[in-house]
Design a protein around this motif. Sequence first.
Motif, short mmCIF file in Angstrom:
data_model
loop_
_atom_site.label_atom_id
_atom_site.label_comp_id
_atom_site.label_asym_id
_atom_site.label_seq_id
_atom_site.Cartn_x
_atom_site.Cartn_y
_atom_site.Cartn_z
N LEU A 364 0.30 -8.21 4.36
CA LEU A 364 -0.78 -9.11 5.08
C LEU A 364 -1.97 -8.56 4.38
CD1 LEU A 364 0.30 -8.65 8.88
CD2 LEU A 364 -0.11 -10.70 7.63
N ARG A 365 -2.30 -7.25 4.24
CA ARG A 365 -3.49 -6.79 3.65
C ARG A 365 -3.73 -7.42 2.30
NH1 ARG A 365 -6.12 -3.60 6.77
NH2 ARG A 365 -5.18 -2.36 8.34
N ASP A 366 -2.86 -7.36 1.55
CA ASP A 366 -2.88 -8.19 0.18
C ASP A 366 -3.11 -9.72 0.11
OD1 ASP A 366 -2.62 -6.03 -1.45
OD2 ASP A 366 -0.65 -6.13 -1.81
N ILE A 367 -2.09 -10.43 0.71
CA ILE A 367 -2.50 -11.80 1.28
C ILE A 367 -3.77 -12.24 1.74
CG2 ILE A 367 -1.64 -13.84 2.09
CD1 ILE A 367 0.02 -12.96 -0.40
N GLY A 368 -4.34 -11.14 2.94
CA GLY A 368 -5.45 -11.46 3.37
C GLY A 368 -6.47 -11.40 2.60
N ARG A 369 -6.56 -10.49 1.64
CA ARG A 369 -7.55 -10.26 0.44
C ARG A 369 -7.75 -11.49 -0.29
NH1 ARG A 369 -7.42 -9.09 -4.33
NH2 ARG A 369 -5.47 -8.52 -4.46
N VAL A 370 -6.63 -11.63 -0.87
CA VAL A 370 -6.34 -12.91 -1.69
C VAL A 370 -6.99 -14.14 -0.98
CG1 VAL A 370 -4.54 -14.54 -2.61
CG2 VAL A 370 -4.53 -12.08 -3.00
N LEU A 371 -6.86 -14.41 0.28
CA LEU A 371 -7.20 -15.62 0.88
C LEU A 371 -8.87 -15.60 1.48
CD1 LEU A 371 -3.98 -16.57 2.81
CD2 LEU A 371 -4.86 -17.78 0.77
N ASN A 372 -9.10 -14.43 1.15
CA ASN A 372 -10.67 -14.06 1.53
C ASN A 372 -10.70 -14.02 3.13
OD1 ASN A 372 -11.72 -13.81 -0.97
ND2 ASN A 372 -11.98 -15.94 -1.06
N ILE A 373 -9.75 -13.41 3.84
CA ILE A 373 -9.70 -13.44 5.47
C ILE A 373 -10.68 -12.20 5.67
CG2 ILE A 373 -8.12 -12.95 7.27
CD1 ILE A 373 -6.13 -15.22 5.64
N LYS A 374 -11.32 -12.38 6.97
CA LYS A 374 -12.08 -11.49 7.48
C LYS A 374 -11.20 -10.05 7.53
CE LYS A 374 -13.89 -13.56 11.03
NZ LYS A 374 -14.68 -13.74 12.16
N LEU A 375 -11.59 -9.00 7.24
CA LEU A 375 -11.17 -7.65 7.27
C LEU A 375 -10.76 -7.38 8.80
CD1 LEU A 375 -9.90 -5.31 5.70
CD2 LEU A 375 -12.20 -4.06 5.81
#
Length: 515
Positions: A364-375
């Motif tokens: 989740l953290r890796d894909i979230g970073r790739v998609l520029n999703i709020k931390l």
Amino acid sequence: SLIKVDNLIKNLKQKKITSCAIVDDNLYGTMEFIKKCEKDGIKPIIGLESLYKESNILLYAKNYEGYQNLIKIETIKNEKEINSEILKKYSSDLIVVVFNKEIYEELKDIFIDLFVGVSNVKEEKNINYTKNTIYVNKTLYLEKYEYKYLPYVFMIRDSKTISDGIDFTYQDNYLKTYDEIFGMVSSTSLINTLKLSDMCSVVFPKELYMPKFDSNVDSKSYLIELANKGLNKRLNNEVSDIYKERLNHELNVILNMHFEDYFLVVYDFIRYAKLNHILVGPGRGSAAGSLVCYSLGITDVDPIKYNLLFERFLNKERITLPDIDTDIPDEKRDEVISYVKDKYGEKNVAGIITFGTLKAKQALRDIGRVLNIKLSDIDYICKKINMNESLKDFKKRCRDISNFIDSDDKLKMMYEIACLIEDNKRHTSIHAAGVVISREKLDNVIPIIKNDDMYLTEYTMEYLEELGLIKMDFLGIKNLSIISNIIDEVNKTLNLNISFNRIPLDDFKTYELFK
């Protein structure tokens, strides 16, 4: 790629595919692939993708000798560019697939079995310099629709985000059925694919590459001599019958199992450590039950005094390799391993690779970073995931999180991709303690890769023993560094000569302090 070996095998069986080749640009996944294919009745073929003059070539092992050439090439290509001399030296028992005329012309005098890879009729029609065409399907995901997820894996690898742009160039790299392949290329190319499969069969020999302590020494008689001398020294030349019988029994078991060199190798590097004022732990685990270990100075625990069993360590009824763990101050671990490398050879000693895995939170953290999703959104979801819980199970269990994710298209997309890549390998790491020491140069047995000043195995720990390799554990212990520093400081400041092994175990004031 997006492929997990278990899912691949399930898919192969559904599509009635009976043989499959693993062709990465390394050999990390080879043993897992072989074992799982064989278990499910699928023929595994070992391949390697390599760069030659800026063009990809594929090399396949026909047999064990071909596999040995493959691992030589893999080890070399990690250190320098592959040229025609290297390919010529390690050409026997390999099948090679190339993708252009120039490389084909260069390699046709080196390899007997040389093909040009094609994936459709259009490519095939452009080849007028040979009839040796072969159908090759580069597979990076299993189902056709999964192509759209692949760029996100590459972005994790390359530390990029969607802001850097997405490249959808892999739209035809799924696992095709036989029905889909017929008509895509000529029957000649398909027959050559089957021919390649028939030509390849790697059988691993049953051999033990036990390191040899010293080629000028008779290891059996030397072990007996050292053990008897050591026991006499330990007991001030007053060796009772119970000690004599136990020592002879242990030596008989060790020699009958042909493990004499193992004990001498461990004795030797522990002796080196002690002679160089490196504090070694008194012994851990089942090895503390061995009087031979105590006599050789490998452990400092008298197993007869403490009624410890040798059979927990070695047992002639259940033959397994001995496993002696050595505790060394973490600051001095590299020094002891350097001694072992110098003695047995740089390519005979290697650390052991491990792989970091994309667990639920990491995915989740890796894909979230790739998609520029709020931390903050990613943290909110991750905090509610239990240890070792899969993403699918978590979403079923946690309805409020499920609703939160479903309310946002970007979060839905993140979760969907994370589910797909969960449990894939993410990065390489090094086993904290394990070191392989081999009689044979390791790149004759397994692929190895240089990491700083030491080689690493490309296979993980669970596959090394069955390939005949001996793992020894050098545990770097921070507490031993602290103890060693304290003893040095006390001796220096108070002008004493305290030794770790002479500290009494019945000191009254110490027990008062513990109380």
